[in-house]
Scaffold this active site. Structure first.
Site, PDB file in Angstrom:
ATOM      1  N   HIS A  55       0.661  -1.310  -0.062  1.00 33.60           N
ATOM      2  CA  HIS A  55       0.033   0.025  -0.087  1.00 33.60           C
ATOM      3  C   HIS A  55       0.832   1.282   0.086  1.00 33.60           C
ATOM      4  O   HIS A  55       1.891   1.022   0.697  1.00 33.60           O
ATOM      5  CB  HIS A  55      -0.796  -0.403   1.158  1.00 33.60           C
ATOM      6  CG  HIS A  55      -2.007  -0.952   1.249  1.00 33.60           C
ATOM      7  ND1 HIS A  55      -2.685  -0.860   2.247  1.00 33.60           N
ATOM      8  CD2 HIS A  55      -1.939  -2.106   0.742  1.00 33.60           C
ATOM      9  CE1 HIS A  55      -3.950  -2.305   2.069  1.00 33.60           C
ATOM     10  NE2 HIS A  55      -3.247  -2.962   1.142  1.00 33.60           N
ATOM     11  N   GLU A  57       0.337   4.395   1.925  1.00 35.62           N
ATOM     12  CA  GLU A  57       1.712   3.807   3.109  1.00 35.62           C
ATOM     13  C   GLU A  57       3.312   3.124   3.800  1.00 35.62           C
ATOM     14  O   GLU A  57       3.693   4.138   4.114  1.00 35.62           O
ATOM     15  CB  GLU A  57       0.613   4.206   4.660  1.00 35.62           C
ATOM     16  CG  GLU A  57      -0.325   5.093   3.680  1.00 35.62           C
ATOM     17  CD  GLU A  57      -1.808   5.081   3.267  1.00 35.62           C
ATOM     18  OE1 GLU A  57      -2.878   5.274   3.074  1.00 35.62           O
ATOM     19  OE2 GLU A  57      -1.508   3.606   2.039  1.00 35.62           O
ATOM     20  N   CYS A  85      -6.296   2.247   5.933  1.00 33.14           N
ATOM     21  CA  CYS A  85      -6.331   1.258   6.138  1.00 33.14           C
ATOM     22  C   CYS A  85      -5.871   0.447   7.263  1.00 33.14           C
ATOM     23  O   CYS A  85      -5.308   1.068   8.355  1.00 33.14           O
ATOM     24  CB  CYS A  85      -6.342  -0.092   4.430  1.00 33.14           C
ATOM     25  SG  CYS A  85      -5.271  -0.960   5.149  1.00 33.14           S
ATOM     26  N   CYS A  88      -2.533   0.118   7.631  1.00 35.96           N
ATOM     27  CA  CYS A  88      -1.537   1.173   7.263  1.00 35.96           C
ATOM     28  C   CYS A  88      -1.503   2.129   8.336  1.00 35.96           C
ATOM     29  O   CYS A  88      -0.183   2.333   8.463  1.00 35.96           O
ATOM     30  CB  CYS A  88      -1.877   1.497   6.049  1.00 35.96           C
ATOM     31  SG  CYS A  88      -1.882   0.920   4.078  1.00 35.96           S
TER      32      CYS A  88
END
Length: 161
Positions: A55, A57, A85, A88
């Site tokens: 992801h 991040e 999310c 993250c």
């Protein structure tokens, strides 16, 4: 980028997220900023790397860790094109990043087919693990925050997560 505001960094995130969609990636981007300078920026690279943890991040934290040769960023701010999310948020916590600012809400992510609410409900019993009014995690509304999801939804050959 002297005098750069939270909104400026978030506009950069949204711009990167749009570029990510154009390049075949997911509609997410993140920056890690410390002492007024961007340490790392990244986009969602799940499809490109075939790594479900790639992801935006997490990728930004990985790049910053390599660039500065350290695992923790207690004086940094993480900027994200969208609300992080649960995975993250955990990575941000482990990296000791005290401040998170994001543009689009998790509702925009769900509109784009990225519904993480069921994960948060399983883990925390609520949609958000962090109180949205807490200074740790704060949404800053900027114009065009949903554009990466519009671009994503317009793709006929998008990879469904």
């Amino acid at each position: 980028m002297t005098g750069t505001t939270d909104s400026d960094y978030l506009r950069r995130c949204v711009e990167l997220a749009l570029q990510s969609v154009e390049a075949g990636g997911g509609p997410f981007a993140a920056l890690l900023v410390q002492d007024g300078r961007i340490i790392a920026e990244s986009c969602n690279e799940v499809v490109q790397t075939l790594d479900p943890t790639a992801h935006a991040e997490v990728q930004a934290i990985r790049k910053a860790s390599q660039a500065l040769q350290q695992p923790h960023f207690p004086d940094a701010t993480l900027y994200s094109s969208c609300e992080p999310c649960p995975m993250c948020l955990a990575a941000i916590h482990w990296a000791h990043i005290p401040r998170i600012r994001f543009a689009a809400s998790h509702h925009e992510a769900a509109r784009g087919g990225f519904a993480d609410t069921p994960i948060a409900l399983k883990l925390y019993g609520q949609a958000r693990p962090v109180n949205i009014s807490d200074d740790t995690l704060q949404q800053i509304e900027i114009a065009g925050a949903g554009k990466p999801f519009d671009a994503w939804l317009a793709l006929e050959d998008r990879f469904e997560y």
